[in-house]
Design a protein around this motif. Structure first.
Motif, short mmCIF file in Angstrom:
data_model
loop_
_atom_site.label_atom_id
_atom_site.label_comp_id
_atom_site.label_asym_id
_atom_site.label_seq_id
_atom_site.Cartn_x
_atom_site.Cartn_y
_atom_site.Cartn_z
N LEU A 1 -4.24 5.11 5.28
CA LEU A 1 -4.29 3.83 4.59
C LEU A 1 -2.95 3.12 4.65
O LEU A 1 -2.89 1.90 4.84
CB LEU A 1 -4.71 4.05 3.14
CG LEU A 1 -5.28 2.85 2.37
CD1 LEU A 1 -6.51 2.29 3.07
CD2 LEU A 1 -5.62 3.25 0.94
N GLN B 1 -6.53 10.63 4.05
CA GLN B 1 -7.01 9.25 3.92
C GLN B 1 -5.88 8.32 3.46
O GLN B 1 -5.77 7.19 3.92
CB GLN B 1 -8.18 9.18 2.95
CG GLN B 1 -9.48 9.76 3.49
CD GLN B 1 -10.58 9.76 2.44
OE1 GLN B 1 -10.40 10.21 1.32
NE2 GLN B 1 -11.75 9.25 2.83
N LEU B 2 -5.05 8.81 2.55
CA LEU B 2 -3.97 7.98 2.02
C LEU B 2 -2.91 7.70 3.08
O LEU B 2 -2.40 6.57 3.19
CB LEU B 2 -3.34 8.64 0.79
CG LEU B 2 -4.25 8.76 -0.43
CD1 LEU B 2 -3.53 9.51 -1.55
CD2 LEU B 2 -4.70 7.39 -0.92
N PHE C 1 -9.87 6.38 -8.09
CA PHE C 1 -10.40 6.63 -6.75
C PHE C 1 -10.00 8.04 -6.30
O PHE C 1 -8.91 8.51 -6.60
CB PHE C 1 -9.88 5.59 -5.77
CG PHE C 1 -10.27 4.18 -6.12
CD1 PHE C 1 -11.50 3.68 -5.75
CD2 PHE C 1 -9.41 3.36 -6.83
CE1 PHE C 1 -11.87 2.38 -6.08
CE2 PHE C 1 -9.76 2.06 -7.16
CZ PHE C 1 -11.00 1.57 -6.79
N TRP D 1 0.81 -1.21 0.00
CA TRP D 1 0.00 0.00 0.00
C TRP D 1 0.85 1.27 0.00
O TRP D 1 0.35 2.34 -0.33
CB TRP D 1 -0.93 0.01 1.21
CG TRP D 1 -2.07 -0.95 1.05
CD1 TRP D 1 -2.16 -2.22 1.52
CD2 TRP D 1 -3.28 -0.72 0.33
NE1 TRP D 1 -3.35 -2.79 1.14
CE2 TRP D 1 -4.06 -1.90 0.41
CE3 TRP D 1 -3.78 0.38 -0.39
CZ2 TRP D 1 -5.31 -2.01 -0.18
CZ3 TRP D 1 -5.04 0.26 -0.97
CH2 TRP D 1 -5.77 -0.92 -0.88
N PRO E 1 -15.77 1.29 -1.59
CA PRO E 1 -15.68 2.39 -0.61
C PRO E 1 -14.34 2.38 0.13
O PRO E 1 -13.63 1.37 0.17
CB PRO E 1 -16.83 2.09 0.36
CG PRO E 1 -17.05 0.61 0.26
CD PRO E 1 -16.72 0.24 -1.16
N TYR E 2 -14.02 3.50 0.73
CA TYR E 2 -12.74 3.67 1.43
C TYR E 2 -12.59 2.66 2.56
O TYR E 2 -11.51 2.11 2.77
CB TYR E 2 -12.65 5.10 1.97
CG TYR E 2 -11.41 5.38 2.78
CD1 TYR E 2 -10.16 5.47 2.18
CD2 TYR E 2 -11.49 5.54 4.17
CE1 TYR E 2 -9.02 5.73 2.92
CE2 TYR E 2 -10.35 5.80 4.92
CZ TYR E 2 -9.12 5.89 4.30
OH TYR E 2 -8.00 6.14 5.03
N TRP E 3 -13.67 2.37 3.28
CA TRP E 3 -13.57 1.48 4.43
C TRP E 3 -13.17 0.07 3.99
O TRP E 3 -12.48 -0.63 4.74
CB TRP E 3 -14.87 1.44 5.22
CG TRP E 3 -16.03 0.77 4.53
CD1 TRP E 3 -17.01 1.37 3.80
CD2 TRP E 3 -16.31 -0.64 4.50
NE1 TRP E 3 -17.89 0.43 3.31
CE2 TRP E 3 -17.49 -0.80 3.73
CE3 TRP E 3 -15.70 -1.76 5.05
CZ2 TRP E 3 -18.05 -2.06 3.49
CZ3 TRP E 3 -16.25 -3.01 4.82
CH2 TRP E 3 -17.42 -3.15 4.05
N PHE F 1 -9.33 9.92 -3.09
CA PHE F 1 -9.09 9.95 -1.65
C PHE F 1 -8.20 11.14 -1.32
O PHE F 1 -7.33 11.53 -2.11
CB PHE F 1 -8.43 8.66 -1.17
CG PHE F 1 -9.26 7.42 -1.38
CD1 PHE F 1 -10.64 7.45 -1.19
CD2 PHE F 1 -8.67 6.24 -1.78
CE1 PHE F 1 -11.42 6.31 -1.39
CE2 PHE F 1 -9.43 5.09 -1.98
CZ PHE F 1 -10.80 5.14 -1.78
N PHE G 1 -11.12 -0.64 1.53
CA PHE G 1 -9.67 -0.59 1.34
C PHE G 1 -8.95 -0.60 2.69
O PHE G 1 -7.86 -1.17 2.82
CB PHE G 1 -9.26 0.64 0.53
CG PHE G 1 -9.49 0.50 -0.94
CD1 PHE G 1 -9.04 -0.63 -1.62
CD2 PHE G 1 -10.14 1.48 -1.66
CE1 PHE G 1 -9.24 -0.77 -2.98
CE2 PHE G 1 -10.35 1.35 -3.01
CZ PHE G 1 -9.91 0.22 -3.68
N CYS G 2 -9.56 0.01 3.70
CA CYS G 2 -8.94 -0.02 5.04
C CYS G 2 -8.89 -1.45 5.58
O CYS G 2 -7.88 -1.86 6.18
CB CYS G 2 -9.75 0.86 6.00
SG CYS G 2 -9.57 2.64 5.71
N SER H 1 -1.07 3.18 -2.84
CA SER H 1 -1.93 4.27 -2.39
C SER H 1 -1.71 5.53 -3.22
O SER H 1 -2.65 6.29 -3.48
CB SER H 1 -1.67 4.57 -0.91
OG SER H 1 -0.33 4.99 -0.70
#
Length: 527
Positions: free
Chosen positions: A91, A87-88, A81, A69, A143-145, A83, A147-148, A73
């Protein structure tokens, strides 16, 4: 007693009675005495070397998946995406947090299930982050979550380091532990550099200092995930066919966790935050740091300006990885504490140098918002960089060589410190055994074996705490109390400099300052 594996006994080797004669399935070695020169020369060294080689391979893959990542990222925007930098940074921090937390159970697993067996399991677990990554990066509505969560599973690769180091610690005699553990760790650490070097090329981005141009077909992050999923399968098979378990490495969880009561476990954990935590944290953050401060490219169809992070991001991890066995070698020769103090002194100087270069940079204007990005993507030929953006990028590019050079020096210090601190860990527990027993006695032999088990457990604890630095560093670069990215970076390096000063003082006070009288420390000075 003879050397026994699943391939049968070697009748040519007569040895002292083994502590256990119980039959075990799989490749188990029942008698292992690396401190015996004759045993080591005739039998031990080739076996240890074979296990070291395949341990390095599996650990290398673990590190690559752990840090996948750190580069991907920076390509998520190019993949479609949207972000924010905040956020990155979060991540890339998540895998480091998970990787730190699972290092303790991964270490305990070696004593419970055997080094070979756990290498197979830990390599197989890498299929979870790689296969899920390969699927979801191709889904633009992810969604972002999600990827988390996927980033969290990448933390499995971070646990591989602790179990690998704990396992290899049993294979080598004390006089070679620094070099062996240094090589094992360096091979794993190189996984960070390799993923940062090859991922941009594999996914269709520019790389290798510009020799490879970006693909006209766009970015395909899933390609890198498929490559590492395949390599994880190879690692499982290699461990199955070529690695061994050691019966004398078997231990119960209570015995391993007894190291938590040893004060030096916590002192070394603190120091390891400063060495390995810095290495993994800077490795994770460096691509984004370069991109945010030296590079602008609103959409892939527009030619970027400034310093492309994909050309240089891998260099830090490469230098830190190569320097790690050097730290182990120097520690074997001059003592781990002396080399560790030198490493922290270098980190203080290096971070002060980075602060100087940051003071010369101009704050880049923020990237365009979503609406503006959509407008640029619709007609990229009509886009022109604002004069303020172009001037700031060109000015910062002049500072970049100095910034990169000093940052690589910092990475070299982290690598040397990584090698020297890991030399100190078994040395500390071995000194406990030596001080408590008489030379040449059976008690000494048993105490040294117990010390090896404890130091292997300590490796996992210390590695877990130290790896938390890999989570804290990216978070600190995204300091919530500072709004401007450049100011946040300056604030972070100021904090890091102060921390390294404290680490240097702790190293000197605990392991180098000689005491006299009732306060004399006969066990650990100069380890």
């Amino acid at each position: 007693m003879t050397l026994t594996t699943n391939n049968g006994p070697d009748e040519s080797l007569a040895t002292a009675p083994s502590p256990t004669k119980a039959h075990r399935s799989g490749r188990w070695i029942e008698d292992w005495r690396p401190e015996d020169p004759e045993f080591w020369e005739k039998t031990g060294a080739p076996i240890a070397k074979r296990n070291l080689i395949w341990s390095i391979f599996a650990e290398h893959l673990g590190f690559s998946v752990w840090l996948i990542w750190s580069v991907s990222s920076a390509f998520l925007v190019a993949q479609g995406f949207t972000f924010t930098p905040q956020q990155l940074f979060f991540l890339i921090a998540i895998p480091n947090l998970v990787g730190a937390l699972i290092r303790v159970p991964y270490t305990l697993a070696v004593g419970k299930f055997g080094g070979r067996n756990w290498t197979m399991v830990s390599a197989a677990l890498l299929l979870i982050p790689t296969l899920s990554f390969a699927y979801f990066v191709t889904q633009p509505d992810t969604p972002y979550w999600t990827f988390c969560v996927i980033a969290a599973t990448a933390g499995f690769g971070g646990g591989n380091f602790a179990s690998s180091m704990a396992n290899i610690n049993f294979f080598y005699p004390a006089r070679l532990k620094g070099a062996a553990l240094g090589l094992n760790a360096a091979g794993g650490n190189l996984g960070v550099a390799i993923i940062q070097f090859f991922l941009p090329v594999i996914v269709g981005g520019a790389g290798i200092f510009g020799l490879v141009k970006a693909s006209q077909g766009g970015i395909h992050l899933e390609r890198a995930a498929w490559v590492y999923a395949g390599l994880a399968v190879i690692a499982v098979l290699a461990a199955f066919f070529f690695m061994d378990n050691l019966s004398n490495a078997k231990t119960d969880t209570k015995q391993q966790l007894s190291v938590l009561k040893h004060k030096h476990t916590w002192v070394m954990s603190f120091l390891y935050i400063g060495t390995f935590g810095s290495f993994i944290g800077y490795s994770a953050a460096m691509p984004l740091l370069i991109k945010l401060n030296f590079w602008r490219q609103p959409v892939p169809a527009v030619e970027g300006i400034g310093i492309n992070f994909a050309f240089y991001a891998f260099l830090g991890a490469l230098v830190g990885s190569v320097a790690r066995p050097l730290g182990g070698y120097l520690a074997d020769r001059f003592g781990g504490a002396r080399v560790t103090l030198l490493a922290f002194s270098g980190l203080v100087v290096g971070t002060l140098g980075i602060l100087f270069t940051l003071s010369q940079l101009q704050e880049l204007p923020p990237p365009p918002d979503k609406a503006k990005l959509a407008e640029i993507a619709a007609d990229p030929a009509a886009f022109q960089y604002p004069d303020a953006v172009r001037a700031a990028v060109e000015s910062n590019a002049d500072i970049f060589p100095l910034f990169l050079g000093i940052f690589l020096f910092v990475f070299a210090c982290t690598g040397i410190g990584n090698g020297s601190t890991y030399k100190m860990i078994p040395a500390i527990f071995r000194k406990d055994a030596v001080v408590a027993t008489g030379e040449g006695t059976p008690e000494r032999e048993l105490a040294v074996l117990d010390a090896t088990k404890k130091s292997s457990a300590a490796v996992g604890i210390i590695g877990a705490v130290g790896a938390l630095g890999g989570f804290l560093i990216p978070i600190t670069f995204n300091s919530p109390w500072v709004t401007a990215p450049l100011d946040a970076t300056k604030s972070a390096f100021t904090i890091f400099t102060v921390f390294y000063v404290v680490c240097a003082l702790v190293t000197f006070t605990v392991y180098l300052r000689k005491r006299s009288g009732a306060k004399a420390d006969t066990g650990y000075v100069g380890v």
